[in-house]
Design an enzyme around this catalytic site. Sequence first.
Site, short mmCIF file in Angstrom:
data_model
loop_
_atom_site.label_atom_id
_atom_site.label_comp_id
_atom_site.label_asym_id
_atom_site.label_seq_id
_atom_site.Cartn_x
_atom_site.Cartn_y
_atom_site.Cartn_z
N TYR A 146 -32.27 38.38 -20.86
CA TYR A 146 -32.20 39.05 -19.56
C TYR A 146 -31.25 38.25 -18.67
CZ TYR A 146 -33.50 40.99 -15.02
OH TYR A 146 -33.47 41.58 -13.78
N LYS A 185 -33.16 30.84 -9.01
CA LYS A 185 -34.56 30.40 -8.92
C LYS A 185 -34.75 28.98 -8.33
CE LYS A 185 -36.06 33.98 -12.00
NZ LYS A 185 -35.30 34.57 -13.07
N ASP A 240 -26.66 30.98 -19.12
CA ASP A 240 -27.42 31.52 -18.00
C ASP A 240 -28.64 30.61 -17.80
OD1 ASP A 240 -28.95 32.84 -16.17
OD2 ASP A 240 -28.81 34.81 -17.12
C1 LIG Z 1 -34.30 35.83 -13.05
C2 LIG Z 1 -33.11 35.81 -13.95
C3 LIG Z 1 -31.87 36.38 -13.58
C4 LIG Z 1 -31.72 37.20 -12.33
O1 LIG Z 1 -31.95 36.48 -11.18
P1 LIG Z 1 -32.34 37.30 -9.85
O2 LIG Z 1 -32.38 36.23 -8.79
O3 LIG Z 1 -33.66 37.92 -10.11
O4 LIG Z 1 -31.26 38.29 -9.61
C5 LIG Z 1 -30.79 36.18 -14.39
N1 LIG Z 1 -30.88 35.49 -15.53
C6 LIG Z 1 -32.06 34.95 -15.95
C7 LIG Z 1 -32.09 34.16 -17.21
C8 LIG Z 1 -33.21 35.11 -15.18
O5 LIG Z 1 -34.37 34.63 -15.61
#
Ligand SMILES: *Cc1c(COP(=O)(O)O)cnc(C)c1O
Length: 419
Positions: free
Chosen positions: A142, A265, A237
């Site tokens: 994701y 985050k 990511d």
């Molecule tokens: C949470 C998440 C995102 C998206 O971040 P948002 O602040 O919710 O847009 C992208 N990549 C990973 C791996 C995530 O866990």
Amino acid sequence: MAKVKDLLQVADKNLVGGVDSPVRSFNYVGGEPILIKSGQGAGLYGLDGRKYIDYVLSWGSAILGHAHPRVVKDIRAKIGAGLSFGLTCETEIELSQEIKKAVKSIDKIRFVNSGTEAVMGAVRLARGYTGRLKILKFEHSYHGSADYLLAKSGSGLATLQIPASSGVPKDFIKHTLVAPFGDSKYLEKVFAKFGSQIAAVIVEPVGGNYGVISPDIKFLKRIRAITKKHGAILIFDEVITGFRFHYGTAAGKFGITPDLITFGKIIGGGLPVGAFGGRAKIMDNLAPLGKVYQASTFSGNPVVMQSGLSTLRALRKLKNSYPQLKKLVDHLKSNLIREAGLSGIDLNVASYESMFSLRFKKKADFVAFYRLMLGKGIFLAPSEFEANFISFSHKKSDIIRTIDAARLAFKQMAKKEKD
Ligand SMILES: *Cc1c(COP(=O)(O)O)cnc(C)c1O
């Protein structure tokens, strides 16, 4: 608790599904979601007046626990000086320094407002820098909610993707390749066919969005080698993993140097944030120096930057204590498995460092367990596919309370099975 019932009704009327992000609706586990009043440390307080031990922690953001006194104090001091200027502020520069000190592969960074935005910026930059169109992601990963990353693998060699959401045109994902994670042969085949067209490979170094998936460092190194060979950008990511396992990135922990790293985050300390960074040679292709446009009104917002800066500074002081988080998870994991076994329930706990996820043999068991635990004041991720987290505020006593609750829950489940 008439008040909560009323509010839930208004929420249902006013917000789609009563929420602003789907997993919050508790669709997977059924029943009413909890409405939050406040959080303190590892504790979450519902509007129903109940206290929960929080293992969701704003989806991993709150690694210090909620309302960390120092972070709150620093933000308070900051807000009196104005909330947003749309211009560069000192805190933004300080936070960039703090991150650069911890992440050696980053010369330059750009702050944005969410993980999604960070990923979109990194992908656009990779395309602009390489002059190539295709990006490759892995199944079950994701990377936020951008159209072209909402693709599931269909048929054909990483081609013919299926949009993972209605409203995403097939045309928008036709440059997105999807490969199974961990399959080096497949990866080689994809690169043999499309190598010269692939702008970037994006990967979660530790899977956190399909339950917790332990890192396959060998495969990650394989990706590094093959992207280098074909001139593709490697994007880690690290929206979840950045500062999650030690004071730095998963890339740093594994000894792998991606070209670009995305953050989110944790680095916002609970306020909305994202960032991406890498070597100047690549980053300088962003506007205003380069031709890759990327902009936002609120990027580098002073309050958000202060929240991130104070959080990272507090984390840096705790940097030798990260192993304690893993210890707590390990203790929780072995006891959950043992207690489940004693009640004849088949439970699998996947974990890596301070992240874990639960998988039962049957979905119904997860749902039953979830509702029972919630009733006992334990707030777990409301889906088997979402990760749970431990913060620096979680104490051994929280873990023991959780194990006690689980023991009871398993017994209730076993009894129900018999009846
Ligand atoms: C949470 C998440 C995102 C998206 O971040 P948002 O602040 O919710 O847009 C992208 N990549 C990973 C791996 C995530 O866990």
